[in-house]
Design a protein around this motif. Structure first.
Motif, PDB file in Angstrom:
ATOM      1  N   HIS A 249       0.831  -1.214   0.000  1.00  0.00           N
ATOM      2  CA  HIS A 249       0.000   0.000   0.000  1.00  0.00           C
ATOM      3  C   HIS A 249       0.862   1.260   0.000  1.00  0.00           C
ATOM      4  CE1 HIS A 249      -3.949  -1.799   0.211  1.00  0.00           C
ATOM      5  NE2 HIS A 249      -3.557  -2.582   1.202  1.00  0.00           N
ATOM      6  N   MET A 250       1.928   1.263   0.755  1.00  0.00           N
ATOM      7  CA  MET A 250       2.800   2.434   0.782  1.00  0.00           C
ATOM      8  C   MET A 250       3.465   2.639  -0.581  1.00  0.00           C
ATOM      9  SD  MET A 250       4.396   2.567   4.652  1.00  0.00           S
ATOM     10  CE  MET A 250       5.217   0.980   4.611  1.00  0.00           C
ATOM     11  N   GLN A 251       3.858   1.557  -1.240  1.00  0.00           N
ATOM     12  CA  GLN A 251       4.430   1.673  -2.579  1.00  0.00           C
ATOM     13  C   GLN A 251       3.401   2.179  -3.580  1.00  0.00           C
ATOM     14  OE1 GLN A 251       5.811  -2.365  -2.982  1.00  0.00           O
ATOM     15  NE2 GLN A 251       7.879  -1.888  -2.253  1.00  0.00           N
ATOM     16  N   GLY A 252       2.113   1.970  -3.262  1.00  0.00           N
ATOM     17  CA  GLY A 252       1.044   2.446  -4.131  1.00  0.00           C
ATOM     18  C   GLY A 252       0.604   3.868  -3.843  1.00  0.00           C
ATOM     19  N   GLY A 253       1.286   4.559  -2.928  1.00  0.00           N
ATOM     20  CA  GLY A 253       0.981   5.967  -2.694  1.00  0.00           C
ATOM     21  C   GLY A 253       0.168   6.263  -1.457  1.00  0.00           C
ATOM     22  N   VAL A 254       0.027   5.288  -0.568  1.00  0.00           N
ATOM     23  CA  VAL A 254      -0.711   5.487   0.680  1.00  0.00           C
ATOM     24  C   VAL A 254       0.278   5.810   1.793  1.00  0.00           C
ATOM     25  CG1 VAL A 254      -2.253   4.417   2.372  1.00  0.00           C
ATOM     26  CG2 VAL A 254      -2.497   3.884  -0.068  1.00  0.00           C
ATOM     27  N   THR A 255      -0.026   6.836   2.581  1.00  0.00           N
ATOM     28  CA  THR A 255       0.803   7.165   3.741  1.00  0.00           C
ATOM     29  C   THR A 255       0.256   6.427   4.951  1.00  0.00           C
ATOM     30  OG1 THR A 255       1.380   9.359   2.909  1.00  0.00           O
ATOM     31  CG2 THR A 255       1.576   9.000   5.280  1.00  0.00           C
ATOM     32  N   ILE A 256       1.107   5.648   5.603  1.00  0.00           N
ATOM     33  CA  ILE A 256       0.703   4.901   6.794  1.00  0.00           C
ATOM     34  C   ILE A 256       1.614   5.326   7.938  1.00  0.00           C
ATOM     35  CG2 ILE A 256       0.406   2.626   7.833  1.00  0.00           C
ATOM     36  CD1 ILE A 256      -0.139   1.544   5.037  1.00  0.00           C
ATOM     37  N   HIS A 257       1.032   5.985   8.920  1.00  0.00           N
ATOM     38  CA  HIS A 257       1.783   6.492  10.060  1.00  0.00           C
ATOM     39  C   HIS A 257       1.953   5.390  11.105  1.00  0.00           C
ATOM     40  CE1 HIS A 257       1.350  10.677   8.619  1.00  0.00           C
ATOM     41  NE2 HIS A 257       0.152  10.282   8.219  1.00  0.00           N
ATOM     42  N   HIS A 258       3.183   5.189  11.550  1.00  0.00           N
ATOM     43  CA  HIS A 258       3.489   4.139  12.523  1.00  0.00           C
ATOM     44  C   HIS A 258       2.901   2.801  12.069  1.00  0.00           C
ATOM     45  CE1 HIS A 258       5.131   7.074  15.320  1.00  0.00           C
ATOM     46  NE2 HIS A 258       4.062   7.818  15.117  1.00  0.00           N
ATOM     47  N   PRO A 259       3.409   2.245  10.976  1.00  0.00           N
ATOM     48  CA  PRO A 259       2.831   1.030  10.387  1.00  0.00           C
ATOM     49  C   PRO A 259       2.693  -0.137  11.359  1.00  0.00           C
ATOM     50  CG  PRO A 259       4.468   1.973   8.922  1.00  0.00           C
ATOM     51  CD  PRO A 259       4.558   2.743  10.199  1.00  0.00           C
ATOM     52  N   SER A 260       3.576  -0.220  12.344  1.00  0.00           N
ATOM     53  CA  SER A 260       3.510  -1.351  13.264  1.00  0.00           C
ATOM     54  C   SER A 260       2.245  -1.352  14.107  1.00  0.00           C
ATOM     55  CB  SER A 260       4.736  -1.362  14.189  1.00  0.00           C
ATOM     56  OG  SER A 260       4.760  -0.194  14.992  1.00  0.00           O
ATOM     57  N   THR A 261       1.537  -0.215  14.156  1.00  0.00           N
ATOM     58  CA  THR A 261       0.299  -0.134  14.941  1.00  0.00           C
ATOM     59  C   THR A 261      -0.948  -0.314  14.088  1.00  0.00           C
ATOM     60  OG1 THR A 261      -0.060   2.261  14.687  1.00  0.00           O
ATOM     61  CG2 THR A 261       1.465   1.544  16.422  1.00  0.00           C
ATOM     62  N   VAL A 262      -0.785  -0.483  12.785  1.00  0.00           N
ATOM     63  CA  VAL A 262      -1.904  -0.528  11.848  1.00  0.00           C
ATOM     64  C   VAL A 262      -2.118  -1.962  11.369  1.00  0.00           C
ATOM     65  CG1 VAL A 262      -2.701   0.225   9.566  1.00  0.00           C
ATOM     66  CG2 VAL A 262      -1.607   1.862  11.118  1.00  0.00           C
ATOM     67  N   THR A 263      -3.390  -2.367  11.266  1.00  0.00           N
ATOM     68  CA  THR A 263      -3.755  -3.675  10.716  1.00  0.00           C
ATOM     69  C   THR A 263      -4.506  -3.475   9.409  1.00  0.00           C
ATOM     70  OG1 THR A 263      -3.922  -4.689  12.895  1.00  0.00           O
ATOM     71  CG2 THR A 263      -5.083  -5.778  11.098  1.00  0.00           C
ATOM     72  N   ILE A 264      -4.021  -4.117   8.336  1.00  0.00           N
ATOM     73  CA  ILE A 264      -4.704  -4.058   7.039  1.00  0.00           C
ATOM     74  C   ILE A 264      -4.785  -5.479   6.501  1.00  0.00           C
ATOM     75  CG2 ILE A 264      -4.713  -3.108   4.706  1.00  0.00           C
ATOM     76  CD1 ILE A 264      -3.038  -0.787   5.701  1.00  0.00           C
ATOM     77  N   GLU A 265      -6.002  -5.970   6.282  1.00  0.00           N
ATOM     78  CA  GLU A 265      -6.153  -7.336   5.795  1.00  0.00           C
ATOM     79  C   GLU A 265      -5.911  -7.428   4.296  1.00  0.00           C
ATOM     80  OE1 GLU A 265      -8.964  -9.325   9.236  1.00  0.00           O
ATOM     81  OE2 GLU A 265      -9.857  -8.935   7.254  1.00  0.00           O
ATOM     82  N   ALA A 266      -5.818  -8.683   3.830  1.00  0.00           N
ATOM     83  CA  ALA A 266      -5.296  -8.951   2.496  1.00  0.00           C
ATOM     84  C   ALA A 266      -6.130  -8.365   1.357  1.00  0.00           C
ATOM     85  CB  ALA A 266      -5.167 -10.462   2.303  1.00  0.00           C
ATOM     86  N   ASP A 267      -7.457  -8.330   1.493  1.00  0.00           N
ATOM     87  CA  ASP A 267      -8.314  -7.915   0.386  1.00  0.00           C
ATOM     88  C   ASP A 267      -8.691  -6.434   0.427  1.00  0.00           C
ATOM     89  OD1 ASP A 267      -8.323 -10.445  -0.754  1.00  0.00           O
ATOM     90  OD2 ASP A 267     -10.037 -11.106   0.447  1.00  0.00           O
ATOM     91  N   VAL A 268      -8.119  -5.686   1.356  1.00  0.00           N
ATOM     92  CA  VAL A 268      -8.412  -4.251   1.458  1.00  0.00           C
ATOM     93  C   VAL A 268      -7.771  -3.499   0.293  1.00  0.00           C
ATOM     94  CG1 VAL A 268      -7.993  -2.177   2.856  1.00  0.00           C
ATOM     95  CG2 VAL A 268      -8.674  -4.326   3.958  1.00  0.00           C
ATOM     96  N   GLU A 269      -8.511  -2.527  -0.248  1.00  0.00           N
ATOM     97  CA  GLU A 269      -8.001  -1.673  -1.323  1.00  0.00           C
ATOM     98  C   GLU A 269      -7.979  -0.224  -0.839  1.00  0.00           C
ATOM     99  OE1 GLU A 269     -10.302  -2.234  -4.857  1.00  0.00           O
ATOM    100  OE2 GLU A 269     -10.247  -4.426  -4.712  1.00  0.00           O
ATOM    101  N   ILE A 270      -6.870   0.480  -1.107  1.00  0.00           N
ATOM    102  CA  ILE A 270      -6.725   1.877  -0.690  1.00  0.00           C
ATOM    103  C   ILE A 270      -6.107   2.656  -1.848  1.00  0.00           C
ATOM    104  CG2 ILE A 270      -5.873   3.468   1.073  1.00  0.00           C
ATOM    105  CD1 ILE A 270      -5.323   1.062   2.870  1.00  0.00           C
ATOM    106  N   ASP A 271      -6.735   3.757  -2.233  1.00  0.00           N
ATOM    107  CA  ASP A 271      -6.202   4.576  -3.324  1.00  0.00           C
ATOM    108  C   ASP A 271      -5.121   5.526  -2.815  1.00  0.00           C
ATOM    109  OD1 ASP A 271      -7.869   3.341  -5.104  1.00  0.00           O
ATOM    110  OD2 ASP A 271      -9.381   4.929  -5.117  1.00  0.00           O
ATOM    111  N   ALA A 272      -4.351   6.037  -3.767  1.00  0.00           N
ATOM    112  CA  ALA A 272      -3.221   6.914  -3.452  1.00  0.00           C
ATOM    113  C   ALA A 272      -3.675   8.186  -2.750  1.00  0.00           C
ATOM    114  CB  ALA A 272      -2.463   7.265  -4.729  1.00  0.00           C
TER     115      ALA A 272
END
Length: 464
Positions: A249-272
């Motif tokens: 997701h980060m390579q796709g243009g999404v900013t994720i703050h403190h990634p170790s605290t975030v949960t994103i499951e496999a089928d989730v889609e997020i735009d840039a």
């Protein structure tokens, strides 16, 4: 002409170390059963047929994976070679390549498996072993190569010499075979070992003795070789899969703050250009548009969010959020709710099965359930749609431009028509016409100089 690519997935074992009534390969990583990752990768690779060897709890696999794979039963679990033998009906005598994988190894990527196949073809090998280099290879079978890079043999740790144990390249238990040569060699495998089982690595030795080329393909990331045998390994595999998902997701243009605290499951889609803040959990088939602010601590399950929306400190399930919507903090949105563009849902609001029209506001401390709310409606603090009579849920309809004052109870079924106005503190039990003013509360009574009399009355009572 494209060469046939078959896949045999081994999933007949008991998985006793999981200590679970659920089949091991159905335990989830990041929202999906681990075996789904294997099946999805094989599907993406254009596999001709996918065969799964099942045994213990096989009926649960048949139910869970119906239509995704062809099942082959191994009535007795007599080893990995014996498991592959059970697929003879489908593969015997056929041209092509056969991949053999373990159902509890969910982390192999498409690139890794395709690289395995490409090396197999380039070397014109009878068998190619997928290998990994481990800093600590203790307990793993070592891959011993010849000078030309082909495989000389695979030796188990317990049988290895000191020199062989110094080798760090290990066998992952994943193979690519020339299909016809595989089944010819399987006929020669015996069970002359302490366990009395038929082992697939013996096929490598048999092909080697026949003068066939045995190749090896070393994966770039050794973590992909991770298998899952217990809950600890399940957690480790999920952690690695989560890192992979977040990195994508980060390579796709999404900013994720403190990634170790975030949960994103496999089928989730997020735009840039969307930002995900700490403590957030995005699960199921959640889809988030561009330019959104998600979190801190947003918990979304199967939610569709359009562009430019903001969600903070809230829980949302199975709902649709329009463009430029503001939600939170501390909002609970339950299934079958939709918020049109430019709506606002604020602090400590509970929505359920509610459709909220464009530009409407439910700002704080309200419950709106089983309701259709029009455009530009204002629902003030403390409003409750009284939708349940103890037997049946009833609908509340509020049409465009209506104003619902603080602490109003709307006893469904009831309709408030366009631009109607409800006075604060009312309990509305009848429909309100368009542009009407409705007030339904007890008239206030004020008794002057009453408190001193009340005190005297109380003191007399207490003295008795």
């Amino acid at each position: 002409m494209k060469e046939n690519l078959n896949a045999v997935i081994l999933a007949a074992g008991k998985g006793t170390r999981m200590k679970s009534k659920k089949h091991k390969v159905l335990h989830e990583l990041c929202g999906k059963p681990m075996v789904h990752y294997i099946l999805d990768t094989l599907e993406d690779m254009g596999t001709t047929q996918k065969l799964m060897v099942i045994g213990h709890l096989g009926e649960t696999l048949e139910e869970a994976l119906e239509g995704k794979v062809t099942f082959v039963k191994q009535e007795e679990q007599l080893g990995t070679a014996h498991a592959v033998m059970q697929t003879e009906e489908y593969l015997q005598g056929k041209d092509g390549i056969t991949l053999v994988l373990n159902g509890d190894h969910p982390l192999f990527t498409k690139d890794t498996l395709q690289s395995l196949i490409e090396i197999h073809k380039q070397k014109e090998a009878a068998a190619t072993v997928l290998t990994a280099e481990l800093a600590d290879p203790t307990g793993y079978g070592r891959v011993i190569r010849q000078a030309d890079g082909s495989v000389s043999r695979i030796v188990e740790h317990k049988d290895a010499s000191d020199e062989e144990r110094a080798v760090h390249e290990i066998n992952t238990g994943t193979y690519c075979f020339h299909n016809q040569k595989l089944f010819e060699a399987l006929k020669l495998v015996n069970n002359n070992n302490a366990q009395g089982e038929y082992y697939l690595p013996d096929v490598i030795s048999i092909l080697q003795e026949q003068g066939e080329v045995i190749a090896a393909s070393m994966m770039e990331d050794e973590k992909e070789a991770m298998g899952v045998n217990d809950r600890i390994q399940l957690a480790e595999a999920e952690s690695y899969m989560q890192e992979r998902i977040i990195r994508k997701h980060m390579q796709g243009g999404v900013t994720i703050h403190h990634p170790s605290t975030v949960t994103i499951e496999a089928d989730v889609e997020i735009d840039a250009d969307t930002e995900v803040f700490p403590g957030s959990s995005l699960k199921g088939n959640t889809k988030i548009g561009s330019g959104c602010i998600i979190g801190p601590e947003a918990d979304l399950q199967d939610v569709v969010v359009a562009d430019e929306s903001k969600i903070r400190y809230s829980v949302i399930e199975d709902s649709e959020i329009g463009r430029n919507v503001t939600i939170g903090p501390y909002t609970y949105i339950r299934p079958n709710t939709s918020l049109a563009e430019n709506t606002k849902v604020g602090a400590f609001v509970d929505l359920k099965n509610a459709q909220i029209g464009k530009g409407s506001k439910v700002s704080h401390l309200a419950y709106v359930g089983d309701s259709e709310i029009g455009q530009n409606v204002n629902i003030a603090c403390g409003v409750v749609t009284v939708n349940y009579d103890g037997f049946t849920k009833h609908k509340t309809i509020i049409q465009d431009g209506a104003f619902i004052g603080c602490n109003t109870n709307l006893v469904a079924p009831v309709t408030v028509e366009e631009k109607a106005y409800i006075a604060a503190g009312s309990t509305i039990t009848e429909d309100v016409p368009a542009e009407a003013f409705a007030i339904a509360r007890q008239r206030q009574v004020t008794k002057t100089d009453y408190v001193p009399k009340l005190r005297k009355k109380i003191n007399r009572h207490n003295s008795l």
